[in-house]
Design an enzyme around this catalytic site. Structure first.
Site, PDB file in Angstrom:
ATOM      1  CD  GLU A  69      -1.821   2.398   1.421  1.00  0.00           C
ATOM      2  OE1 GLU A  69      -2.564   3.292   0.980  1.00  0.00           O
ATOM      3  OE2 GLU A  69      -0.831   2.620   2.150  1.00  0.00           O
ATOM      4  CG  ASP A  70       2.990   4.670   1.899  1.00  0.00           C
ATOM      5  OD1 ASP A  70       3.364   5.108   0.793  1.00  0.00           O
ATOM      6  OD2 ASP A  70       2.927   5.377   2.922  1.00  0.00           O
ATOM      7  CG  HIS A  80      -3.200   2.259   5.857  1.00  0.00           C
ATOM      8  ND1 HIS A  80      -4.465   2.636   6.234  1.00  0.00           N
ATOM      9  CD2 HIS A  80      -3.126   2.545   4.534  1.00  0.00           C
ATOM     10  CE1 HIS A  80      -5.128   3.104   5.196  1.00  0.00           C
ATOM     11  NE2 HIS A  80      -4.327   3.075   4.158  1.00  0.00           N
ATOM     12  CB  ILE A 127       5.435   3.308   5.995  1.00  0.00           C
ATOM     13  CG1 ILE A 127       5.743   3.283   4.484  1.00  0.00           C
ATOM     14  CG2 ILE A 127       4.740   2.038   6.429  1.00  0.00           C
ATOM     15  CD1 ILE A 127       6.676   2.145   4.085  1.00  0.00           C
ATOM     16  CG  HIS A 144      -5.487   0.134  10.271  1.00  0.00           C
ATOM     17  ND1 HIS A 144      -5.950   1.311  10.809  1.00  0.00           N
ATOM     18  CD2 HIS A 144      -4.933   0.455   9.077  1.00  0.00           C
ATOM     19  CE1 HIS A 144      -5.695   2.301   9.973  1.00  0.00           C
ATOM     20  NE2 HIS A 144      -5.080   1.808   8.911  1.00  0.00           N
ATOM     21  CG  ASN A 189      -5.217   6.695   4.334  1.00  0.00           C
ATOM     22  OD1 ASN A 189      -4.138   6.589   3.769  1.00  0.00           O
ATOM     23  ND2 ASN A 189      -6.337   6.280   3.778  1.00  0.00           N
ATOM     24  CG  ASP A 190       0.448   8.371   4.116  1.00  0.00           C
ATOM     25  OD1 ASP A 190       1.208   7.530   4.647  1.00  0.00           O
ATOM     26  OD2 ASP A 190       0.782   9.048   3.128  1.00  0.00           O
ATOM     27  CG  ASN A 238      -5.385   7.985   0.592  1.00  0.00           C
ATOM     28  OD1 ASN A 238      -4.320   7.509   0.952  1.00  0.00           O
ATOM     29  ND2 ASN A 238      -6.341   7.244   0.039  1.00  0.00           N
ATOM     30  CG  ASP A 295      -3.967   5.595  -2.204  1.00  0.00           C
ATOM     31  OD1 ASP A 295      -3.462   5.936  -1.116  1.00  0.00           O
ATOM     32  OD2 ASP A 295      -4.627   4.554  -2.325  1.00  0.00           O
ATOM     33  CG  ASN A 296      -0.052   6.281  -0.145  1.00  0.00           C
ATOM     34  OD1 ASN A 296      -0.368   6.915   0.857  1.00  0.00           O
ATOM     35  ND2 ASN A 296      -0.254   4.973  -0.258  1.00  0.00           N
TER      36      ASN A 296
END
Length: 353
Positions: free
Chosen positions: A53-54, A114, A116, A133, A167-168, A223, A267-268
């Site tokens: 995800e990241d 999630h 980082i 989470h 989230n981030d 996000n 998103d990221n």
């Protein structure tokens, strides 16, 4: 008369719900399709099968991957496997992803990473901040990276009432960070209701050991968050299709400078420290992301934004795929001509530009 009033109220409620549904489909870009834009020198990264995800990269070329994210209602290719942190040395001739060992005492079984972020202290100590989470709750974990052992030493778990749906994160000190809450609520049903009604209650929080405060609010669905060397903060508002540019103040407050509107769900965000370019992992069609169909999978899109502070930033689609190779791109980051693309719950791609 009473029946007439009841029917009138019912009609208004149905009309309102219908309008909110149409608006949600528009925010999700539910009808959007993408044409593939391929890069010539790419391959899927071995060992990443259920999302990265990241991704965050140190100045020396060590890349950290947050893998195995799970959420209620979100598809997973490895539902029974806990998450982890992987590392890849981009200076190697043939880089490969290795899972980092985490110190004893940390609950690995419930690890669900999630967003980082890394921080390098004045003594060259490397800290890795991880949004976690466990059991679908919300914490921030701080680790010390021990390079010689390829391991992470767990230092601290942070919980706070102002971090209900993290989230981030972007680290700005050894125990200091900005974090995005993608929702105001932590309860899954209330989150859905908040999104459906488009309440714009998402926010940004500043955390330090001495002070925790709300510093920006009024977002649709906060996000990714990132910081440039010249101390500009960039925040992605996914369902609003926006990137907010904010300036960091000595008080750690943020002043909004501008908003960049895009045609995709952002998103990221990753900032190239040398050029200032912003690399963005995007979801062209959010409905496919959340209503998973293996015969019509979510697509992927990577944007490169140059000169974002100018009146006319340059936005380039560097990569796009209909899901045949990469599903649900959530992050893209570049280092020395090498591009890494991660996804919410699928594979990850390594490309040489």
């Amino acid at each position: 008369m009473g029946r007439l009033v009841t029917m009138s109220l019912l009609g208004i409620a149905v009309a309102l719900l219908g309008e909110r549904l149409v608006a949600l489909r528009n925010r999700l870009k539910a009808s959007r399709e993408v044409e593939s834009i391929d890069l010539p020198n790419c391959h899927l990264i071995k060992g990443i099968e259920a999302g990265a995800e990241d991704i965050d990269i140190l100045p020396n070329g060590l890349a950290f991957f947050s893998v195995g994210l799970k959420f209620p209602g979100l598809h997973s290719f490895a539902p029974d496997k806990s998450g982890g942190i992987l590392m890849m040395d981009l200076k190697d001739e043939k880089p490969r992803a290795l899972e980092l060992r985490i110190s004893r005492g940390f609950d690995l079984a419930s690890f669900n990473p999630h967003g980082i972020s890394t921080f390098i202290d004045n003594d060259d100590t490397v800290y890795l901040f991880v949004v976690n989470h466990p059991d679908f709750k919300n914490t921030v974990e701080i680790f010390k990276f021990e390079e010689e052992e390829n391991s992470l030493l767990h230092l601290k778990t942070i919980k706070h009432e102002l971090l209900p749906s993290v989230n981030d994160i972007v680290a700005v000190g050894p125990a200091h960070f900005y974090a995005t809450n993608d929702h105001y609520f932590s309860d899954p049903f209330l989150k859905y209701l908040e999104t459906y009604l488009n309440l714009h209650w998402a926010n940004v929080i500043y955390y330090s050991p001495n002070e925790v405060k709300l510093i920006a609010e009024g977002f649709d669905s906060e996000n990714g968050i990132s910081i440039s060397p010249d101390l500009y903060i960039y925040v992605a508002d996914t369902l609003a299709h926006e990137i907010h540019v904010l300036e960091k103040q000595p008080s750690m407050n943020l002043t909004q400078l501008k908003v960049l509107q895009l045609d995709t769900l952002v998103d990221n965000l990753s900032v190239d420290p040398s050029s200032g370019d912003i690399w963005v992992g995007c979801h062209p069609n959010g409905q496919k992301l959340f209503v998973y169909d293996p015969n019509n999978p979510p697509s992927s899109e990577v944007l490169r934004i140059q000169n974002i502070l100018s009146e006319k930033p340059t936005v380039t689609t560097v990569y796009a795929n209909n899901g045949s190779v990469l599903q649900g791109s959530s992050v893209a980051t570049e280092y020395d001509g090498k591009l890494l693309i991660g996804t919410l719950y699928h594979r990850a791609l390594y490309c040489e530009l």
